[in-house]
Motif scaffolding. Structure first.
Motif, mmCIF file in Angstrom:
data_model
loop_
_atom_site.group_PDB
_atom_site.id
_atom_site.type_symbol
_atom_site.label_atom_id
_atom_site.label_comp_id
_atom_site.label_asym_id
_atom_site.label_seq_id
_atom_site.Cartn_x
_atom_site.Cartn_y
_atom_site.Cartn_z
ATOM 1 N N GLU A 64 0.862 -1.185 0.000
ATOM 2 C CA GLU A 64 0.000 0.000 0.000
ATOM 3 C C GLU A 64 0.897 1.234 0.000
ATOM 4 O OE1 GLU A 64 -3.535 2.253 2.534
ATOM 5 O OE2 GLU A 64 -2.581 0.465 3.361
ATOM 6 N N TYR A 65 0.680 2.116 -0.967
ATOM 7 C CA TYR A 65 1.520 3.307 -1.071
ATOM 8 C C TYR A 65 0.731 4.424 -1.759
ATOM 9 C CZ TYR A 65 5.634 6.240 -2.048
ATOM 10 O OH TYR A 65 6.528 7.285 -2.098
ATOM 11 N N SER A 66 0.674 5.546 -1.116
ATOM 12 C CA SER A 66 -0.030 6.708 -1.660
ATOM 13 C C SER A 66 0.392 7.935 -0.878
ATOM 14 C CB SER A 66 -1.550 6.522 -1.554
ATOM 15 O OG SER A 66 -1.976 6.650 -0.197
ATOM 16 N N LEU A 67 -0.151 9.074 -1.230
ATOM 17 C CA LEU A 67 0.110 10.301 -0.480
ATOM 18 C C LEU A 67 -0.388 10.199 0.960
ATOM 19 C CD1 LEU A 67 -0.663 12.925 -3.229
ATOM 20 C CD2 LEU A 67 1.385 12.953 -1.788
ATOM 21 N N LEU A 68 -1.338 9.312 1.202
ATOM 22 C CA LEU A 68 -1.844 9.113 2.561
ATOM 23 C C LEU A 68 -1.177 7.948 3.274
ATOM 24 C CD1 LEU A 68 -5.708 9.691 2.200
ATOM 25 C CD2 LEU A 68 -3.850 11.352 2.424
ATOM 26 N N GLN A 69 -0.320 7.220 2.567
ATOM 27 C CA GLN A 69 0.357 6.066 3.168
ATOM 28 C C GLN A 69 1.790 5.999 2.616
ATOM 29 O OE1 GLN A 69 1.578 4.023 5.207
ATOM 30 N NE2 GLN A 69 -0.210 2.699 5.515
ATOM 31 N N ARG A 70 2.691 6.704 3.276
ATOM 32 C CA ARG A 70 4.065 6.782 2.792
ATOM 33 C C ARG A 70 5.050 5.956 3.639
ATOM 34 N NH1 ARG A 70 5.739 12.912 1.469
ATOM 35 N NH2 ARG A 70 7.643 11.761 0.920
ATOM 36 N N SER A 71 4.552 5.181 4.575
ATOM 37 C CA SER A 71 5.451 4.428 5.449
ATOM 38 C C SER A 71 6.375 3.452 4.707
ATOM 39 C CB SER A 71 4.663 3.691 6.528
ATOM 40 O OG SER A 71 3.702 2.821 5.968
ATOM 41 N N PRO A 72 6.024 2.932 3.499
ATOM 42 C CA PRO A 72 6.984 2.071 2.792
ATOM 43 C C PRO A 72 8.300 2.761 2.463
ATOM 44 C CG PRO A 72 4.798 1.722 1.900
ATOM 45 C CD PRO A 72 4.693 2.907 2.826
ATOM 46 N N GLU A 73 8.322 4.097 2.547
ATOM 47 C CA GLU A 73 9.562 4.815 2.265
ATOM 48 C C GLU A 73 10.620 4.573 3.332
ATOM 49 O OE1 GLU A 73 8.619 8.936 1.727
ATOM 50 O OE2 GLU A 73 7.186 8.542 0.110
ATOM 51 N N ARG A 74 10.218 4.058 4.492
ATOM 52 C CA ARG A 74 11.176 3.839 5.578
ATOM 53 C C ARG A 74 12.141 2.696 5.268
ATOM 54 N NH1 ARG A 74 6.253 4.673 9.252
ATOM 55 N NH2 ARG A 74 6.449 6.854 9.887
ATOM 56 N N ASP A 75 11.612 1.569 4.780
ATOM 57 C CA ASP A 75 12.511 0.449 4.495
ATOM 58 C C ASP A 75 12.114 -0.378 3.276
ATOM 59 O OD1 ASP A 75 10.263 -0.657 5.643
ATOM 60 O OD2 ASP A 75 11.317 -1.731 7.236
ATOM 61 N N LEU A 76 10.825 -0.498 2.987
ATOM 62 C CA LEU A 76 10.387 -1.349 1.880
ATOM 63 C C LEU A 76 10.851 -0.831 0.519
ATOM 64 C CD1 LEU A 76 6.840 -2.146 3.247
ATOM 65 C CD2 LEU A 76 8.527 -3.879 2.592
ATOM 66 N N ILE A 77 10.666 0.456 0.261
ATOM 67 C CA ILE A 77 11.062 1.002 -1.044
ATOM 68 C C ILE A 77 12.581 1.032 -1.206
ATOM 69 C CG2 ILE A 77 11.004 3.060 -2.506
ATOM 70 C CD1 ILE A 77 8.130 3.516 -1.586
ATOM 71 N N PRO A 78 13.356 1.449 -0.187
ATOM 72 C CA PRO A 78 14.816 1.344 -0.333
ATOM 73 C C PRO A 78 15.276 -0.091 -0.586
ATOM 74 C CG PRO A 78 14.275 2.812 1.474
ATOM 75 C CD PRO A 78 12.986 2.181 1.046
ATOM 76 N N MET A 79 14.632 -1.054 0.072
ATOM 77 C CA MET A 79 14.977 -2.455 -0.155
ATOM 78 C C MET A 79 14.669 -2.862 -1.589
ATOM 79 S SD MET A 79 13.456 -5.681 -0.497
ATOM 80 C CE MET A 79 11.809 -5.273 0.049
ATOM 81 N N ALA A 80 13.488 -2.468 -2.090
ATOM 82 C CA ALA A 80 13.116 -2.803 -3.471
ATOM 83 C C ALA A 80 14.095 -2.190 -4.460
ATOM 84 C CB ALA A 80 11.696 -2.322 -3.748
ATOM 85 N N SER A 81 14.502 -0.967 -4.188
ATOM 86 C CA SER A 81 15.462 -0.291 -5.069
ATOM 87 C C SER A 81 16.789 -1.039 -5.094
ATOM 88 C CB SER A 81 15.667 1.151 -4.591
ATOM 89 O OG SER A 81 16.635 1.808 -5.383
ATOM 90 N N HIS A 82 17.233 -1.492 -3.942
ATOM 91 C CA HIS A 82 18.502 -2.223 -3.859
ATOM 92 C C HIS A 82 18.473 -3.483 -4.717
ATOM 93 C CE1 HIS A 82 22.103 -4.071 -2.131
ATOM 94 N NE2 HIS A 82 21.387 -5.170 -1.964
ATOM 95 N N TYR A 83 17.342 -4.189 -4.716
ATOM 96 C CA TYR A 83 17.234 -5.436 -5.467
ATOM 97 C C TYR A 83 16.713 -5.235 -6.890
ATOM 98 C CZ TYR A 83 18.259 -8.164 -1.290
ATOM 99 O OH TYR A 83 18.880 -8.717 -0.194
ATOM 100 N N GLY A 84 16.507 -3.988 -7.289
ATOM 101 C CA GLY A 84 16.037 -3.718 -8.652
ATOM 102 C C GLY A 84 14.618 -4.180 -8.897
#
Length: 341
Positions: free
Chosen positions: A185-205
């Motif tokens: 879940e990711y939106s302007l009202l739900q940005r918590s994935p920016e803490r670790d999930l999105i950086p992790m996804a970026s690392h693994y491409g």
């Protein structure tokens, strides 16, 4: 419609993914067979080829509708990239009719293949982490399905970042298939994935597929206009902070002369270069409005306004890194302070 590669694979998917949780009327709401067919036709005509469903959606009716659509002689099954999921309880037959274990995985996939009327699933998600099954068991089972030709690629949804990272690392070690995409879940009202999930996804491409990018319709502004919809009055999507963010979205939309949904979806797409929002639709006008978002590219000033009004606390260690001078793609300040003293 433009296309991008899914994760580090060579699979080409449309820049929007059609969510089909609303296909079927088993739960008392949703698009009927004819309506669902029309939505898929319109999506394909616009160049969309990425479809998302799950074994649990409408008690299997969503998959069955898609299967009937594929059975039409005029439908090119190979044009579509079909994603479905396993994990959630879909019947009362046995104790293993849910979870991430191998038995449920194999049983669920066979059921999905029958309902979908296809020989293969393009992208299979682990739907939600059960906190019971060893990730090694999951990765081996998923890789076996790929080797059997029943699944082409694998992905994961609603799972802690450390579990996903362990799974991909273990798969790399064993020479097995790795997760190509992450759904959260990711939106302007739900940005918590920016803490670790999105950086992790970026690392693994990995590609990022946000569900509820419009926050259940809240970011369209319809609830502020008196449309009760299916949202509960006590929902966090209607609290003071969410209303303030939604009003900012509506103001920017008025300046562009577009629907608020276009602004909200454009913001999501511009946060991550491998981002593919999942847009649900049970009516043709909803799909048409979502497709219009592809024409909008938010300028930096408006991106900044939205980032500021929706900003969240990163917590530790994110905020500690910022204080130490660590910035995205720039570790000079951190090096100077920590290494050089």
């Amino acid at each position: 419609m433009k296309y991008q590669l899914l994760g580090k694979s060579g699979l080409k998917v449309s820049q929007l993914c059609l969510g089909t949780m609303g296909f079927g009327t088993a739960a008392g709401w949703g698009a009927d067979l004819a309506g669902s067919f029309s939505i898929m036709d319109k999506f394909a005509e616009a160049g969309g080829n990425f479809i998302d469903t799950a074994n649990i959606y409408k008690l299997g009716e969503s998959e069955s509708i898609i299967g009937k659509y594929f059975s039409n002689d005029e439908t090119d099954r190979d044009y579509f990239v079909l994603a479905t999921k396993y994990s959630l309880k879909d019947n009362e037959t046995n104790p293993n009719a849910s979870g991430n274990n191998r038995k449920n995985l194999m049983r669920s996939v066979e059921g999905s293949l029958k309902r979908l009327g296809t020989d293969f699933i393009d992208l299979l998600y682990l739907h939600i982490w059960d906190d019971l099954t060893p990730i090694e068991e999951v990765m081996r089972g998923l890789d076996d399905l790929i080797r059997q030709g029943k699944v082409n690629y694998i992905a994961i949804s609603d799972t802690p970042a450390w579990v996903v990272a362990k799974g991909n690392t273990y798969a790399e070690l064993m020479g097995w298939s790795q997760f190509a995409a992450l759904q959260v879940e990711y939106s302007l009202l739900q940005r918590s994935p920016e803490r670790d999930l999105i950086p992790m996804a970026s690392h693994y491409g990995m590609s990022l597929l946000p569900w509820a990018p419009l926050a259940g319709g809240a970011l369209t502004g319809k609830y502020l206009k008196g449309d009760p919809g299916r949202i509960k009055p006590e929902s966090k999507r209607l609290n003071e902070n969410s209303v303030r963010i939604t009003k900012e979205v509506m103001d920017i939309a008025s300046k562009y002369g577009v629907a608020p949904s276009s602004v909200a979806l454009a913001w999501v797409r511009q946060q991550y270069n491998k981002c593919i929002p999942i847009v649900g639709a049970t009516k043709m006008d909803q799909l048409a409005e979502n497709l219009q978002s592809l024409d909008l590219e938010l300028e930096p000033a408006f991106l900044q306004r939205l980032n500021e009004v929706s900003q969240i606390e990163l917590g530790f260690p994110g905020e500690f890194f910022q204080e130490a001078g660590v910035q995205k793609n720039n570790f000079g300040g951190f090096y100077d302070r920590i290494i050089k003293g």
